[in-house]
Structures are given as structure tokens and as C-alpha cells.
Design an enzyme around this catalytic site. Sequence first.
Site, PDB file in Angstrom:
ATOM      1  N   GLY A 151       0.796  -1.224   0.000  1.00  0.00           N
ATOM      2  CA  GLY A 151       0.000   0.000   0.000  1.00  0.00           C
ATOM      3  C   GLY A 151       0.825   1.269   0.000  1.00  0.00           C
ATOM      4  CG  LEU A 152       4.088   1.970   1.873  1.00  0.00           C
ATOM      5  CD1 LEU A 152       5.323   1.359   2.516  1.00  0.00           C
ATOM      6  CD2 LEU A 152       3.787   3.319   2.516  1.00  0.00           C
TER       7      LEU A 152
ATOM      8  CB  ALA B 280       2.438   4.073  -8.825  1.00  0.00           C
TER       9      ALA B 280
ATOM     10  CG  ASP C 113      -1.973   4.103  -5.111  1.00  0.00           C
ATOM     11  OD1 ASP C 113      -2.803   4.628  -4.349  1.00  0.00           O
ATOM     12  OD2 ASP C 113      -1.522   2.959  -4.958  1.00  0.00           O
TER      13      ASP C 113
END
Length: 311
Positions: A103-104, A108, A150
Site C-alpha cells: 500500500g505504499l 507506481a 496512487d
Amino acid sequence: MPDPTLDTTAPAKIILFGEHAVVYGEPAIAVPVASLQASAVIQPSEDGFKIIAHDLDAAIVRYDPQLIREPLQRTLTLLQQHTGQSLPDVEIHLRSSIPMASGLGSGAAISTALARAVTQAMGTPLSNETLNNIIFEVEKIHHGTPSGIDNTVIVYEQPIYYVRNCPIERLKIGHPFKLIIGDTGKKALTHVAVGDVRALMESQPEQTQQHISAIGEITVAARADIERGRIHDLGHLMHENHRLLKELTVSSPELDRFVDGALAAGAIGAKMSGGGRGGNMIALVDEQHSEAVMQALKRAGAVNLIETLVY
Ligand code: PMV
């Protein structure tokens, strides 16, 4: 000699409010995490374009347009389509200190650093807007139907108030605040959690929509508090947001334990962050309680702790 100006980077990101609800058109707030970075260093190559992926045992990646479900390859294809140029004769050394699948935004960020490096080497650097559109396309490989939050935070490297399909709004930070990001070490796939919320929306539409709308209201209130520097008021909003995400079934026993532990140790607020079911949670702390909260998260089983200042 390689031009040192050709080194490019992209930060990690963390969602503060509004995950999952953002998929349904509600706002979300996310910030870059500058202490974790993906980077690309360009050097001349004697045997054509290649990527050296240092975090994958220095694996050498050659361009293969057939691999359309592989994010680096997809990035390269989209860049060539967009610029109308073929890949330059360079080797790109890719590195990342961002933990994967937690989730960091590691995927991307790596694609962003790569895309910046390739287009600079081509002599056609992209605007953030164009780059953001390209990375959004790449994100679809992993996330299926990503909201776009993101890639937006990572490409623009700014705190963002994000509503799907709306112009990007930079979030003003009225007073800096400190977050501790606690990693459960449990890998979880965002698209599975997103799919489960969608299933819930189909089986219990009224109640699920209520939860989603309530998260949206919390995010609106959080924006006002952040912009006015009312940091202590964020605590109960984080608490409420976490409770609603729990109702949407995307928390986990580990995340709940971490949140409870952080609050008991004096955090101003705490909640899960991102897709959930594992991955990371965040605790909002003042200086006085920062160390105690870190110790509590360690005791609760955190495999990694990151401190970040939002400013
Ligand atoms: O798991 P992360 O941090 O990549 O966040 C996903 C956020 C969701 O709202 C759950 C999905 C999305 O596409 O916005």
C-alpha cells in the site's frame, strides 16, 4: 559520460483518509512519503536499451512488447506510443527502497522513475499530467479499476485531495504533523479487497452506500482540519474512518491490533491505510508519544516502521 541530471526519482505514498470510498467518487487524501524512493540512473549502453533491476537481484530486463501484463514493459510500450520514438541506447539502473505490495505505491513509483528517465534520455520529458495518465494505465494491470489516487500523489509529489475524474487539488498543510507507518508484513492484494467491497455494494447496497458516503464526509472534514492546522481534531476522524473500513470488511485482526496498540500508547489517531486486509496502518503522533507508539507497534508485531513528516 552519463549526465547526472538524468537521474530521476519518485516517492512512496500513503493514504490518510478515504480509501475504498474514493473508488465510488468520494474524496480521498494522500501524501507522498519522501523517505522512501524509487530511482532510475541512466548510463550509456553498448548493446541497446536495457533495465538493470537492482532490487530483483540485478536482473537485466530487455524490452519485450509481448509482455503486456508486466508493468515495466507496459510503461515502455506506452512511452514509445506517446512520444513516437523508439527506446534510446541507454541502460537504466532501477532501485527502490519502497516495500512492495503493502500500500505504499511501490509499483507506481518504480514506473514513474523509469518513465521520467526514459523520456529524459529521449530528449522529450513529459509534463506531470501526461506522465500521470500513462502511469494510471500501467496501474490498471495490478489494480483492475484503480481510482488513480496512487499515481497522482506519486507523480505530483504533493499532498493531494483527490476526487476521481476531477482536477487535481493540492492540499494545503496548515501545520506539519508526524505519522508513523506500521507494516503488518502481511501482503494483501488491493484488487481483491476492492472486489469484495464491490460485492458488498451489490449484496447490501443501502448499508454499504451509507458507509461509503460517511467516509466521504469524514474526508471533507479532515481536509478542513488539515488545512487549518487542527491536528488534534483528526484523531476522532481517523477512528471513525477505521471503524467504517472495518464495516466494509477490509480491515484485519493485525490492523485492528496495531490501531488499538497505537491509541493505547498515546497516538492522536490511528487507522488502516490503503487496500487493507494487511499492508500498512498509520498513527498520527505528537513528539511526546512518538517513541511509545513505535514501541507499541513493534510489540504488536510490526515488521517495519516508517516515520514521516507531512508538511
Ligand atoms: O492499497 P493501496 O494503497 O494501493 O490503495 C488502494 C486504495 C483503494 O482506494 C482501496 C483503491 C483505489 O484504487 O483507490
